[in-house]
Every structure is written in structure tokens, then in C-alpha cells.
Write a protein that holds these residues in place. Structure first.
Motif, PDB file in Angstrom:
ATOM      1  N   ASN A 124       0.821  -1.208   0.000  1.00  0.00           N
ATOM      2  CA  ASN A 124       0.000   0.000   0.000  1.00  0.00           C
ATOM      3  C   ASN A 124       0.856   1.260   0.000  1.00  0.00           C
ATOM      4  OD1 ASN A 124      -1.721   2.136   0.845  1.00  0.00           O
ATOM      5  ND2 ASN A 124      -3.152   0.569   1.578  1.00  0.00           N
ATOM      6  N   GLU A 184       0.465   3.913   1.423  1.00  0.00           N
ATOM      7  CA  GLU A 184       0.555   4.538   2.746  1.00  0.00           C
ATOM      8  C   GLU A 184       1.916   4.312   3.384  1.00  0.00           C
ATOM      9  OE1 GLU A 184      -2.557   2.934   5.141  1.00  0.00           O
ATOM     10  OE2 GLU A 184      -3.795   4.742   4.865  1.00  0.00           O
ATOM     11  N   SER A 238     -11.619  12.083  -0.238  1.00  0.00           N
ATOM     12  CA  SER A 238     -10.463  11.180  -0.107  1.00  0.00           C
ATOM     13  C   SER A 238      -9.418  11.795   0.788  1.00  0.00           C
ATOM     14  CB  SER A 238      -9.798  10.764  -1.410  1.00  0.00           C
ATOM     15  OG  SER A 238     -10.407  11.202  -2.513  1.00  0.00           O
ATOM     16  N   LYS A 247     -10.570  10.848   4.209  1.00  0.00           N
ATOM     17  CA  LYS A 247     -10.512   9.406   4.447  1.00  0.00           C
ATOM     18  C   LYS A 247      -9.059   8.951   4.631  1.00  0.00           C
ATOM     19  CE  LYS A 247     -11.820   5.317   1.957  1.00  0.00           C
ATOM     20  NZ  LYS A 247     -10.785   5.182   0.974  1.00  0.00           N
ATOM     21  N   GLU A 248      -8.198   9.389   3.720  1.00  0.00           N
ATOM     22  CA  GLU A 248      -6.798   8.949   3.795  1.00  0.00           C
ATOM     23  C   GLU A 248      -6.114   9.527   5.035  1.00  0.00           C
ATOM     24  OE1 GLU A 248      -6.108   6.615   2.120  1.00  0.00           O
ATOM     25  OE2 GLU A 248      -6.855   6.739   0.062  1.00  0.00           O
ATOM     26  N   SER A 305      -7.131   7.426   7.944  1.00  0.00           N
ATOM     27  CA  SER A 305      -6.507   6.107   7.898  1.00  0.00           C
ATOM     28  C   SER A 305      -5.025   6.201   8.296  1.00  0.00           C
ATOM     29  CB  SER A 305      -6.683   5.540   6.497  1.00  0.00           C
ATOM     30  OG  SER A 305      -5.788   4.510   6.273  1.00  0.00           O
ATOM     31  N   LEU A 306      -4.320   7.182   7.759  1.00  0.00           N
ATOM     32  CA  LEU A 306      -2.895   7.330   8.092  1.00  0.00           C
ATOM     33  C   LEU A 306      -2.711   7.690   9.566  1.00  0.00           C
ATOM     34  CD1 LEU A 306      -1.456   9.232   5.012  1.00  0.00           C
ATOM     35  CD2 LEU A 306      -0.527   7.123   6.001  1.00  0.00           C
ATOM     36  N   SER A 307      -3.638   8.480  10.061  1.00  0.00           N
ATOM     37  CA  SER A 307      -3.510   8.961  11.438  1.00  0.00           C
ATOM     38  C   SER A 307      -3.411   7.803  12.431  1.00  0.00           C
ATOM     39  CB  SER A 307      -4.713   9.847  11.761  1.00  0.00           C
ATOM     40  OG  SER A 307      -4.755  10.119  13.121  1.00  0.00           O
ATOM     41  N   SER A 308      -4.239   6.772  12.219  1.00  0.00           N
ATOM     42  CA  SER A 308      -4.235   5.674  13.179  1.00  0.00           C
ATOM     43  C   SER A 308      -2.881   4.965  13.172  1.00  0.00           C
ATOM     44  CB  SER A 308      -5.358   4.702  12.847  1.00  0.00           C
ATOM     45  OG  SER A 308      -5.138   4.194  11.544  1.00  0.00           O
ATOM     46  N   LYS A 309      -2.189   5.002  12.036  1.00  0.00           N
ATOM     47  CA  LYS A 309      -0.894   4.307  11.959  1.00  0.00           C
ATOM     48  C   LYS A 309       0.246   5.190  12.442  1.00  0.00           C
ATOM     49  CE  LYS A 309      -3.113   1.813   8.469  1.00  0.00           C
ATOM     50  NZ  LYS A 309      -3.719   1.998   7.177  1.00  0.00           N
ATOM     51  N   LYS A 329     -13.712  15.523  12.206  1.00  0.00           N
ATOM     52  CA  LYS A 329     -12.814  14.583  11.526  1.00  0.00           C
ATOM     53  C   LYS A 329     -11.375  15.079  11.588  1.00  0.00           C
ATOM     54  CE  LYS A 329     -15.987  14.513   8.155  1.00  0.00           C
ATOM     55  NZ  LYS A 329     -16.510  14.501   6.798  1.00  0.00           N
TER      56      LYS A 329
END
Ligand code: ADP
Length: 726
Positions: free
Chosen positions: A226, A228, A250, A253-254, A257-261, A289
Motif C-alpha cells: 500500500n 501509505e 479522499s 478518508k486517507e 486512515s494514516l492517522s491511526s498508523k 474529523k
């Protein structure tokens, strides 16, 4: 070349050296030796962040110190005007004065005459030219930043006309990204051309495809599948990444998603600082958000955010607190936010009827954001191949040449407005003079086909005569009419002015907010919302419900205007909610729009409402209708019902505070003037600062002991449910 060797005033060199700059970059040296310091025009086409601003500062200050007069610095965005203002302020130690001006298109702004460096958006400067401000004669130099925007469909014509006006009257320094036909631009401007790919930080470019990163130099790196992982890897290296995607949704959304990682990679102090940042942001569905993303060190950045939020994100990114920004392409054209790694997730975007490739010029501007001077030796720009063949992307965007610029002058809307201005504000006396002016434009230079321009101009002139903007006398001389002159000064499309004028008789018979808002939304100057497919029926119902309030007929379903009309109804309804004090959050949810959208609609509607009133005044207005319109304008500006109009005129009293005061029984300025400080402080949202401001406004001394009262009141409020829920 060393700064010492520059043939300019010693004081200029001293200030540059104080910034820690001893040596000029090669393209800077070439630019400064091109004759520009002796007054020659120059087109400087070099990558972002390679020091164009410094060149323009040296040229401006050198010129002003030697010859006096004024320099105008044109920028495409308000945010950039602020950025340049902060930078140029430094030169005030040499006795030069710097000002920035952006809003209000109906003003001569004579105060600017006291300043030497004037930073303005192109639209603002165009409007100042139309108003014939006295100080314009003193302008000796025009710097056009991001001049490649001449090729932009909706904004290009303005910039082109400004340069056509100023060509020959002032020196021109045009700063550009690398474009396909910089020579052509330089020829038109009778300018030297300095072009270069040189960058202060080396740029390494590549294409990413399912875990493989193909570098332009042939190297291949491997990553998890991915894309990311590219952003995460940058953060692991202690660096930052900038991700470009093609839609707001997007971006959000992205980012989430990146924030959690990325949250896992943050240090404790960073997490704490991010929490502090989060607590300073206002609440609404979009920022909810944003806040979630920010807790993990990631932000999204798009036009749906307010300007304050965008600036906050840019600042926190520059200070390295935010590790990754996921942005729509607007960021690439905005303020300076370099990052070690730029990741371009999308190379296509939706444009009206389908997906199209994003132009090379734009992708290269995004890539140009890679590499932070002083921190990185190399910056990395990576395009993600998702549906595309990686080789094609490499050829097109990495090895390919950027597009040529094309004049957008003949774009119908812009052309209408510019021709009207030429006749009403720039004393173009007849058709021959008009054509000879148009011969000076980039359009004429580029197409070398004046006949087609002449034909288009003729049609516009007919339109302007037919609709009472201008007239022609027996000798075929143009005669500007008041309606034309005022429309041009108001900086609205003549078509907007015509729509207003045509609606006046109906409006006079039946003045009402919904009709007026739909009229405003139907003009080409308004950013009208789209009615989504599933909303269409609801807005059609609403239109029928409100039919007797409208000044236009409801088009038939087959009519090409049908869908646009429903968008106008939707926009009118948003404005109606706004003046009926519907809370912002509810508006965002009901219409599925972001705060930035509401802000833009309100800003434009405010300007169009003002223009509507100004034009109405030209046609023997009825006093009560005029007063009605003025009140409605104020309601629109403040987002309140009529009964609050008196209160919102007070300092620091917006729609929320005014409503709270009113509901607490303070219904007029008089009520407030007579009130006890203590009672005012009991009102939701009213603190000591606001009360002090009110007293100052009324010119009344604060009663003694008021501060003590304020503490008590605040204490009392602390026990309430509201305070708890906060
Ligand atoms: P551009 O306008 O081309 O995008 P800027 O003028 O903003 O680029 O320059 C980017 C950064 O480089 C700024 O921080 C500026 O101070 C710095 N800079 C410019 N010229 C030099 C130089 N000759 N040496 C070192 N730093 C420089």
C-alpha cells in the motif's frame, strides 16, 4: 555570485546578509544580471522554492530606493498576500512602507498612496485600475507572481489584462513555474528570459506501483504494497510527507486512515502538543474529523476548511508538529509548505463530464514541494500508479514537458467584463481603439489572429449596447452609460448586472429574501451549490412551494437549465436558513457542505447583494424597497433575523451573542447601555472582554467593582450544565 558583488545599494545587501544569505543561487544571479536591475522586463521561470521571491525583493527595493514611485506585487490568493506581507515588512527599516490589499472591489483605496510596496491579488488590482486610483500613475514596477496562471480558465484573463495595461508604463517582472512556452511569454512582454531547472534541494522522482518504487535514475526500492507505507516510512525517518489526492472526501478518508498508523510513532510531548492544538479548534462536522486525524499527527487540507484552520495546519506542519498532510491540489498553488517526501496518489480528476489527466504543470508544482531547504539534502517526489501503467506516468509526468500556456482572454465571461471595463473605465473611445488595445494582449501575440478577436469583441459590444451598458453616438464613438460604468466598478460580470436589472420591476412588486437569493444564485458570479440527484425532487418541491416568491419561471425538466436551477434553489435555501439563524452546524449537515463552502457562499452573496443595491439605486429606486434591501443585506452579512439588526452593529456581537442577549431581555442598544455588568455577564458567551468593548463603544466608564462581579458571575456559571458539557 556573492551577495557582496551585487550592483545594488549597500543597505539591501546588508539586509540579505542578515538573513544569513551570503551567496546567490545560480538562477538568481543570472536573473539579477539580465538587465532587470537597469529596468528591463524579465520573465523568471524557475522551480518553486528556488528563490524567486528574493530576486523580486531585490529588484523592487533597488528600484524604489533609486527612483521612488511604487511597486505592485500581484499574487493569486489572499493567503499568499499575507505571506508576502510578512516577508516584505522587513524592508520597512529602509523607510519603505508595505501594504497588502485584497477584499472590497468597490473602492479606490486612496490610502494605498502612502505606501511604496503594495501587495494585491490580481482581481483587487484590476478593480483598483478600474476605479482609477490616483496613485496608479506612480507604479514603476509590477511583479506578477505565478504568472503561469495566465493559462487558468477563470482567472487568466484578469492577469493578462493587467499586464496589457501596464506594459510600457511600468517595468514588469513575471515569476513563473516552468512552462512549455516561456519564450512566447517573454516575447510578448518584451522581456529577458531566465529559465532553469536548478533547485536548492536536489529532487529525486519516482513512480510507485504495488510495493515497488521505480526511481527515474533506474533504482528500485521495495515497500509494503500500500502507498501509505511511503508516508509512514518518511515519518519513521524523522521526516514529513505531503500527500496529494483529488477530492476532499479522499483527503479526509486517507488522513484518518494514516492517522491511526502514525499515532504510534509520536512522542509523548508531541501527542500533548497535538491535543492542545485540537482543543483550540471550533466544533463542526468537518473539524470533528480533522481533530481525530490531528491526534495522530496527520491533517487533511482542502477548500472546505476555514482559512483560519488551513493556516493553523500549514503553521503546525512547518513547525514539524504535524507529520503528514493529505491535501487537494489547492495546497500546491498556495503558501510554502515543503516536505521531505511528496506523494501524489491521484493523477486524474473529475472535470464536469469525466475523468481527465491532471496537467503536467500542476503535477510538477506538487512535486516541487519536495525537499525542505536547510533540512534535506534530497527531496523525494513519488507518483502512485493505481490504475495507470507506471511507465506511462514516468514518461508523462517525470520525463515530460509541461504544457504550453494559452491565453484565456477570449473566455466569454472574462472577455465581456474586460471589454466593458475598457470602454467605461479606460476611455477606449471607439471600436478601432478597442481593437488596437486588444492587439497588445497575449492572446493577439500568441494567436496572431486579430480577426477572430475582433469578431468576438464586436459581439460583446453589441451585447453591451443592447443592454444599456454603453451607447454609440452618430460618429460611432462609445459612450459609457452609468449602468455600465457602475457594473464595471462593482467588478461583476455584465451578465450578472443584466439579470439584476431585468429583475428589478418584479423585485419592486414583491421584495422577499428567497426571490432575491435565487436571483443572486442565478448569476455567473455566484458559487452556486449543486443539487445532488437524490435531492432534486425535494428542491423542485420547494421551488413550487415558493413559486410566488420567485422572479423567474421554473424551467421544464427537459430544459438544459433545469439542474442549474435546482442548485440555485438549494443555494437560496442555505442563505435563507442563514438569515433565519439556523445554527451553522445544522446547515453543514442538512446541505452536506463544509464550513469553507458556507463561508464562500456568504462572502460572494454579500458582494452581490451590495452590487444589486448599488445598481438598483441607478434606476429611480423606491425608498422603502431600498431600505428593505439594505436591511436584508445586513441580515445576510450577520446571519440574523430582523430583530437582531440593532445588536449586531455592536463590537464583537455576532449572531450567537446577539441572540443570547436578545433572549435574555437586552433587545436594544439602549437596554445594554443601561444594564448592570453583572447581568450582562450572566448571558451565554458574554465575558469581561466583550463587556469592556461595549462600554468603550458607548463611551461609558466601567462601573467600579465590575471586575469582581465578573469573577462571581463566572464562578456561578461554572456550576451550570452548559459549563459542564463544554
Ligand atoms: P520561490 O519564491 O521561488 O518559491 P522563495 O523565494 O520562497 O522561493 O525561497 C525559498 C527559501 O529559500 C526562502 O526561505 C528563502 O529565504 C531561501 N533563499 C532564497 N535565496 C537564497 C539563497 N541565495 N541562499 C539561501 N537561501 C535562500
Amino acid at each position: 555570485m556573492r551577495v557582496d558583488e551585487l550592483p545594488v545599494d549597500e543597505r539591501i545587501k546588508r539586509i540579505i546578509r542578515e538573513r544569513g544569505i551570503e551567496e546567490l543561487y545560480p538562477p538568481q544571479a543570472e536573473a539579477l544580471m539580465s538587465g532587470v536591475l537597469e529596468g528591463k522586463n524579465l520573465v523568471l521561470a524557475i522551480p518553486t522554492a528556488s528563490g524567486k521571491t528574493l530576486v523580486s525583493e531585490i529588484v523592487m527595493v533597488n528600484k524604489l530606493l533609486r527612483e521612488g514611485g511604487k511597486a505592485v506585487y500581484l499574487v493569486p490568493l489572499k493567503a499568499l498576500a499575507e505571506e508576502k506581507y510578512r516577508e516584505f515588512k522587513e524592508w520597512e527599516v529602509l523607510g519603505l512602507r508595505v501594504a497588502a490589499t485584497t477584499g472590497d472591489y468597490d473602492s479606490t483605496d486612496e490610502w494605498l498612496g502612502r505606501y511604496d510596496v503594495i501587495i494585491a491579488t490580481a482581481e483587487k488590482f484590476d478593480s483598483l485600475l478600474r476605479h482609477g486610483s490616483n496613485w496608479i500613475e506612480d507604479v514603476k514596477l509590477v511583479v506578477a507572481d505565478e504568472v503561469h496562471l495566465i493559462g487558468s480558465y477563470d482567472r487568466g484573463a484578469t492577469l493578462e489584462m493587467i499586464l496589457s495595461h501596464m506594459l510600457g508604463k511600468a517595468q514588469i517582472l513575471a515569476l513563473s513555474a516552468t512552462v512549455g512556452n516561456a519564450e512566447e511569454l517573454a516575447e510578448w512582454l518584451d522581456a529577458a528570459l531566465v529559465m532553469s531547472d536548478w533547485r536548492p534541494v536536489q529532487l529525486r522522482k519516482g513512480v510507485f506501483h504495488i510495493g515497488q518504487l521505480f526511481w527515474e535514475d533506474g533504482g528500485i526500492d521495495r515497500y509494503p504494497e500500500n502507498w501509505e507505507s511511503l508516508a509512514i516510512d518518511a515519518v519513521k525517518k524523522g521526516k514529513q510527507a505531503l500527500v496529494f489526492v483529488n477530492t476532499r472526501r479522499s483527503a479526509e478518508k486517507e488522513a484518518l486512515s494514516l492517522s491511526s498508523k502514525i499515532a504510534r510513532l509520536l512522542t509523548k510531548p508531541e501527542t500533548r502538543q497535538l491535543d492542545e492544538l485540537v482543543s483550540s479548534i471550533e466544533d463542526n462536522p468537518t473539524t470533528e474529523k480533522l481533530k481525530r486525524a490531528l491526534r495522530g499527527g496527520v491533517a487533511f487540507h482542502h477548500a472546505g476548511l476555514s482559512r483560519a484552520e488551513r493556516t493553523m495546519i500549514e503553521d503546525a506542519f512547518r513547525s514539524k508538529l504535524i507529520k503528514v498532510i493529505v491535501a487537494t491540489p489547492t495546497l500546491a498553488a498556495g503558501v510554502n509548505t515543503p516536505a521531505f517526501r511528496v506523494i501524489i496518489r491521484d493523477t486524474k480528476r473529475y472535470a464536469g463530464f469525466g475523468w481527465t489527466d491532471i496537467p503536467v504543470l500542476e503535477i510538477q508544482q506538487m512535486m516541487g514541494r519536495a525537499g525542505r531547504p536547510k533540512y534535506d539534502k534530497v527531496g523525494e517526489a513519488i507518483i502512485v500508479a493505481r490504475t495507470e501503467e507506471p511507465r506511462r506516468l514516468m514518461e508523462k509526468y517525470i520525463h515530460g514537458k509541461p504544457e504550453k500556456l494559452f491565453s484565456m482572454l477570449a473566455n466569454e465571461q472574462a472577455f465581456r467584463s474586460q471589454i466593458l471595463a475598457l470602454v467605461t473605465n479606460f476611455r477606449i473611445g471607439n471600436f478601432r481603439e478597442l481593437v488596437s488595445f486588444l492587439e497588445r494582449t497575449f492572446y493577439a501575440h500568441q494567436r496572431r489572429d486579430i480577426a477572430s478577436l475582433e469578431y468576438k469583441a464586436k459581439n460583446v459590444v453589441y451585447f453591451l449596447i443592447e443592454n444599456g451598458f454603453i451607447d454609440m453616438d452618430m460618429n460611432d464613438r462609445f459612450m459609457p452609460l452609468p449602468f455600465g460604468k457602475r457594473s464595471s466598478q462593482l467588478y461583476i460580470d455584465p451578465l450578472t448586472a443584466k439579470k439584476f436589472k431585468d429583475a428589478f420591476p418584479k423585485l419592486e412588486n414583491n421584495p422577499n429574501p428567497f426571490g432575491i437569493f435565487q436571483l443572486i444564485a442565478s448569476t455567473p458570479d455566484m458559487a452556486t451549490l449543486n443539487a445532488r440527484r437524490r435531492e432534486m425532487e425535494d428542491y423542485l418541491d420547494l421551488a413550487y412551494e415558493m413559486e410566488d416568491k420567485l422572479y423567474t419561471n421554473i424551467p421544464y425538466y427537459e430544459d438544459s437549465r433545469f439542474q442549474g436551477f435546482l442548485g440555485q434553489i438549494k443555494t437560496a435555501k442555505v442563505l435563507l436558513d442563514w438569515i433565519n439563524e439556523v445554527p451553522e452546524t445544522r446547515i453543514y449537515e442538512t446541505y452536506n457542505i463544509d464550513p469553507g463552502d458556507l463561508y464562500r457562499i456568504l462572502e460572494l452573496a454579500d458582494w452581490l447583494m451590495y452590487s444589486l443595491i448599488e445598481l438598483y439605486r441607478l434606476f429611480e429606486p423606491e425608498e422603502d424597497v431600498l431600505n428593505y434591501l439594505r436591511d436584508l443585506h445586513l441580515r445576510l452579512r450577520h446571519g440574523v433575523r430582523e430583530e437582531l439588526l440593532e445588536l449586531v452593529k455592536l463590537p464583537n456581537i455576532g449572531r450567537k451573542r446577539a441572540r443570547a442577549l436578545y433572549n435574555a431581555g437586552f433587545r436594544s442598544q439602549e437596554d445594554i447601555m443601561r444594564a448592570k455588568v453583572r447581568d450582562l455577564l450572566e448571558v451565554e458567551g458574554i465575558g469581561m472582554k466583550v463587556v469592556e468593548g461595549l462600554f468603550r463603544h458607548f463611551g461609558v466608564e466601567m462601573p467600579k467593582g465590575a471586575k469582581k462581579d465578573s469573577k462571581k458571575a463566572e464562578k456561578a456559571r461554572k456550576g451550570t450544565l452548559d459549563a459542564f458539557l463544554k
